[in-house]
Scaffold this motif. Structure first.
Motif, mmCIF file in Angstrom:
data_model
loop_
_atom_site.group_PDB
_atom_site.id
_atom_site.type_symbol
_atom_site.label_atom_id
_atom_site.label_comp_id
_atom_site.label_asym_id
_atom_site.label_seq_id
_atom_site.Cartn_x
_atom_site.Cartn_y
_atom_site.Cartn_z
ATOM 1 N N GLU A 79 0.140 -0.780 0.263
ATOM 2 C CA GLU A 79 -0.008 0.321 0.503
ATOM 3 C C GLU A 79 0.795 1.239 -0.145
ATOM 4 O O GLU A 79 0.193 2.341 -0.633
ATOM 5 C CB GLU A 79 -0.944 -0.058 1.155
ATOM 6 C CG GLU A 79 -1.606 1.008 1.350
ATOM 7 C CD GLU A 79 -3.005 1.372 0.587
ATOM 8 O OE1 GLU A 79 -3.686 2.427 0.133
ATOM 9 O OE2 GLU A 79 -2.934 0.512 -0.787
ATOM 10 N N GLN A 80 1.826 0.964 1.192
ATOM 11 C CA GLN A 80 2.627 2.025 0.752
ATOM 12 C C GLN A 80 3.640 2.633 -0.122
ATOM 13 O O GLN A 80 3.088 3.778 -1.127
ATOM 14 C CB GLN A 80 4.246 1.997 1.719
ATOM 15 C CG GLN A 80 3.282 2.115 3.362
ATOM 16 C CD GLN A 80 4.679 1.530 4.415
ATOM 17 O OE1 GLN A 80 5.092 1.385 3.780
ATOM 18 N NE2 GLN A 80 4.722 1.804 5.905
ATOM 19 N N SER A 82 2.342 1.712 -3.488
ATOM 20 C CA SER A 82 1.795 2.134 -4.651
ATOM 21 C C SER A 82 0.461 3.412 -4.662
ATOM 22 O O SER A 82 0.208 4.085 -5.897
ATOM 23 C CB SER A 82 -0.427 1.362 -4.293
ATOM 24 O OG SER A 82 -0.796 1.601 -3.050
ATOM 25 N N ILE A 83 0.551 4.091 -2.344
ATOM 26 C CA ILE A 83 0.796 5.777 -2.664
ATOM 27 C C ILE A 83 1.800 6.730 -2.538
ATOM 28 O O ILE A 83 1.809 8.124 -2.738
ATOM 29 C CB ILE A 83 -0.554 5.310 -1.699
ATOM 30 C CG1 ILE A 83 -0.042 5.958 -0.819
ATOM 31 C CG2 ILE A 83 -1.805 4.967 -2.517
ATOM 32 C CD1 ILE A 83 -0.996 5.533 0.740
ATOM 33 N N ASP A 84 3.150 5.961 -2.793
ATOM 34 C CA ASP A 84 4.357 6.880 -2.650
ATOM 35 C C ASP A 84 4.301 7.632 -1.349
ATOM 36 O O ASP A 84 4.580 8.727 -0.776
ATOM 37 C CB ASP A 84 4.475 7.410 -3.411
ATOM 38 C CG ASP A 84 5.776 7.666 -3.559
ATOM 39 O OD1 ASP A 84 7.158 7.300 -2.816
ATOM 40 O OD2 ASP A 84 6.344 9.131 -4.021
ATOM 41 N N GLN A 85 3.075 6.733 -0.171
ATOM 42 C CA GLN A 85 4.102 7.266 1.315
ATOM 43 C C GLN A 85 4.628 6.549 2.196
ATOM 44 O O GLN A 85 4.111 5.358 2.538
ATOM 45 C CB GLN A 85 2.068 7.372 1.507
ATOM 46 C CG GLN A 85 1.905 9.235 1.513
ATOM 47 C CD GLN A 85 2.248 10.301 1.762
ATOM 48 O OE1 GLN A 85 3.035 10.090 2.638
ATOM 49 N NE2 GLN A 85 2.841 10.662 0.750
ATOM 50 N N ARG A 90 8.078 4.396 -2.343
ATOM 51 C CA ARG A 90 8.161 3.682 -3.931
ATOM 52 C C ARG A 90 9.603 3.779 -4.623
ATOM 53 O O ARG A 90 10.116 2.260 -4.615
ATOM 54 C CB ARG A 90 7.199 4.249 -4.615
ATOM 55 C CG ARG A 90 6.565 3.263 -6.746
ATOM 56 C CD ARG A 90 5.936 4.133 -7.429
ATOM 57 N NE ARG A 90 4.665 4.151 -6.638
ATOM 58 C CZ ARG A 90 3.849 5.689 -6.375
ATOM 59 N NH1 ARG A 90 4.259 6.934 -7.201
ATOM 60 N NH2 ARG A 90 2.904 5.436 -6.543
#
Length: 143
Positions: A79-80, A82-85, A90
């Protein structure tokens, strides 16, 4: 923020395993979880027995790996990514995957950093330090 209980997490992974094994349709989060379940056949027996999974205790002293924690960390990193958080994760995970020639191995290295960040936060009582986490993943990607 979504904060499932331990039992809800275990039910989710057991149900996802059952649906994946039986070829039933999966929702998007289950698709991601099923990919990681597929990568960990050593957990399939535990995921197949939901009643035992709900009652299981995984202690460090016994040397038992907690499949639900492990799979949850894979989901978290996915998830991190995929949203670059946090911002930059990423790129760091992609570089780590390229260096290790394996996304799976990159996740395992990033898990060390994620676990370290959570442990430090719990120990200090401070919020998780996303910068320290990202720095740790970057160090692993460049060493």
């Amino acid at each position: 923020m979504f904060a499932p209980s331990q039992l809800e997490v275990r039910r989710f992974f057991c149900a996802t395993y059952r649906k994946w094994r039986d070829g039933a349709p999966l929702i998007p989060m289950e698709l991601i979880a099923a990919d990681w379940i597929r990568e960990h056949p050593e957990y399939h027996a535990e995921l197949a027995d939901e009643a035992a999974a709900l009652a299981a205790v995984y202690s460090v002293e016994e040397g038992r790996s907690n499949p639900f924690l492990h799979l949850s960390m894979h989901l978290t990193i996915s998830e991190q990514h995929s949203i670059d958080q946090p911002h930059g994760i990423r790129q760091a995970v992609d570089l780590l995957a390229a260096r290790r020639n394996s996304l799976h191995e990159a996740h395992h290295a990033a898990m060390d950093c994620l676990g370290e960040m959570i442990w430090a936060s719990q120990r200090s009582g401070l919020p998780p330090d996303g910068h320290a986490y990202l720095d740790c993943v970057r160090r692993k990607a460049t060493s």
